[in-house]
Design an enzyme around this catalytic site. Structure first.
Site, PDB file in Angstrom:
ATOM      1  N   ASP A   1     -44.950-109.778  23.385  1.00 40.48           N
ATOM      2  CA  ASP A   1     -43.678-110.519  23.419  1.00 40.48           C
ATOM      3  C   ASP A   1     -43.821-111.781  24.254  1.00 40.48           C
ATOM      4  O   ASP A   1     -44.292-111.713  25.404  1.00 40.48           O
ATOM      5  CB  ASP A   1     -42.603-109.645  24.088  1.00 40.48           C
TER       6      ASP A   1
ATOM      7  N   LYS B   1     -44.524-112.192  19.409  1.00 43.11           N
ATOM      8  CA  LYS B   1     -43.153-112.118  18.898  1.00 43.11           C
ATOM      9  C   LYS B   1     -42.266-113.002  19.759  1.00 43.11           C
ATOM     10  O   LYS B   1     -42.469-113.080  20.978  1.00 43.11           O
ATOM     11  CB  LYS B   1     -42.652-110.666  18.940  1.00 43.11           C
TER      12      LYS B   1
ATOM     13  N   GLU C   1     -37.902-114.448  20.019  1.00 44.77           N
ATOM     14  CA  GLU C   1     -36.540-114.144  19.587  1.00 44.77           C
ATOM     15  C   GLU C   1     -35.815-115.383  19.066  1.00 44.77           C
ATOM     16  O   GLU C   1     -35.878-116.443  19.693  1.00 44.77           O
ATOM     17  CB  GLU C   1     -35.731-113.563  20.765  1.00 44.77           C
TER      18      GLU C   1
ATOM     19  N   GLU D   1     -32.740-106.267  15.141  1.00 49.55           N
ATOM     20  CA  GLU D   1     -32.203-105.391  16.199  1.00 49.55           C
ATOM     21  C   GLU D   1     -30.683-105.290  16.088  1.00 49.55           C
ATOM     22  O   GLU D   1     -29.974-106.321  16.065  1.00 49.55           O
ATOM     23  CB  GLU D   1     -32.596-105.923  17.594  1.00 49.55           C
TER      24      GLU D   1
HETATM   25  O1  KIV Z   1     -38.966-105.646  24.013  1.00 50.61           O
HETATM   26  C1  KIV Z   1     -38.770-104.771  23.154  1.00 50.61           C
HETATM   27  O2  KIV Z   1     -38.932-103.568  23.378  1.00 50.61           O
HETATM   28  C2  KIV Z   1     -38.307-105.209  21.843  1.00 50.61           C
HETATM   29  C3  KIV Z   1     -37.845-104.147  20.899  1.00 50.61           C
HETATM   30  C4  KIV Z   1     -36.432-103.828  21.209  1.00 50.61           C
HETATM   31  C5  KIV Z   1     -38.027-104.520  19.487  1.00 50.61           C
HETATM   32  O3  KIV Z   1     -38.271-106.369  21.560  1.00 50.61           O
END
Ligand code: KIV
Length: 254
Positions: free
Chosen positions: A84, A112, A114, A181
């Protein structure tokens, strides 16, 4: 290593076989989940809450993500390791690419981020540099303060259209999958039907997306202080830890 191979493989599963995904934050858990056959391990910024004890993901830094991504990568042989990009680490395409490369250097095989329309150019810059990207739409935890809480998305036609516009922008920019989500089932199904890339749902109800992702501590019951209402707990690790430690203390104290 060719970063695109695993991402392409997961993308090609659309309409054929569901994508399984769980979060992981450390070596041992990653190794267990990988050996159990999970397709994708997300080093999620949810680690801010369930590992680091912050109230939400807005306290997570790139250094936190690098530290945990490298641990997960050491424990993973087969699954795709997805890192992330935390809040404030992708303000513009150039910074997004620089920071995506740092997560790849730590062992991520994809990143990833957002958001929809606002992120399309950042996604394009990362993808053009050869790093696979997953989008994240619906409830965006990095915006929880602006949103005033964790809310369901896709309630009105306008909201559904905004998610669709974001999803198409991300798809055009080159994402290989999109996490949805807390998107209501009707909107999740519509997105899943309309998109060429797999949707991976959390809090969207069962069977409305091309795959599912869950936070590992919710699945194994190791973080009892907050469990989202949509989560299915499949073990009571917190209870087992308490039992084991009480046994240890009793043995010591006689
Ligand atoms: O950080 C995380 O756990 C997420 C999930 C909710 C998809 O982004």
């Amino acid at each position: 290593m060719n970063l695109l191979k695993k991402a392409d493989h997961l993308r090609a599963r659309k309409g054929k076989a569901p994508v399984s995904a769980l979060t992981a934050y450390d070596y041992a858990t990653a190794r267990l989940l990988d050996e159990a056959g999970v397709d994708l391990l997300l080093v999620g910024d949810s680690l801010g809450m369930v590992v680091l004890g912050y109230p939400d993901t807005t306290h997570v830094t790139l250094d936190h993500m690098i530290h945990h991504t490298s641990a997960v990568a050491r424990g993973t042989q087969n699954a795709l390791v997805l890192g992330d990009l935390p809040i404030n680490s992708y303000p513009d395409p150039e910074t997004a690419l620089t920071n995506a490369r740092k997560l790849v250097d730590a062992g991520a095989q994809a990143v990833k981020l957002e958001g929809g329309l606002r992120q399309a150019e950042k996604v394009r810059a990362i993808v053009e540099a050869g790093i696979p990207v997953v989008g994240h739409l619906g409830m965006l935890p990095q915006r929880v303060k602006e949103e005033g809480g964790y809310k369901k998305k896709g309630k009105t036609e306008d909201e559904i259209q905004a998610i669709l516009d974001g999803a198409f922008a991300l798809q055009d920019a080159g994402v290989f999958a999109i996490v949805l989500e807390s998107v209501l089932p009707k909107a999740s199904r519509l997105l899943t039907e309309k998109l060429d890339v797999p949707t991976i749902g959390i809090g969207c109800g069962n069977g409305h997306c091309d795959g599912e992702i869950a936070v590992i501590t919710d699945v194994i019951g190791s973080y009892p202080w907050f469990v989202p209402p949509f989560a299915t707990q499949r073990a009571d690790v917190a209870g087992e830890i308490t039992k084991a430690v009480k046994g240890y203390l009793n043995a010591l104290n006689g």
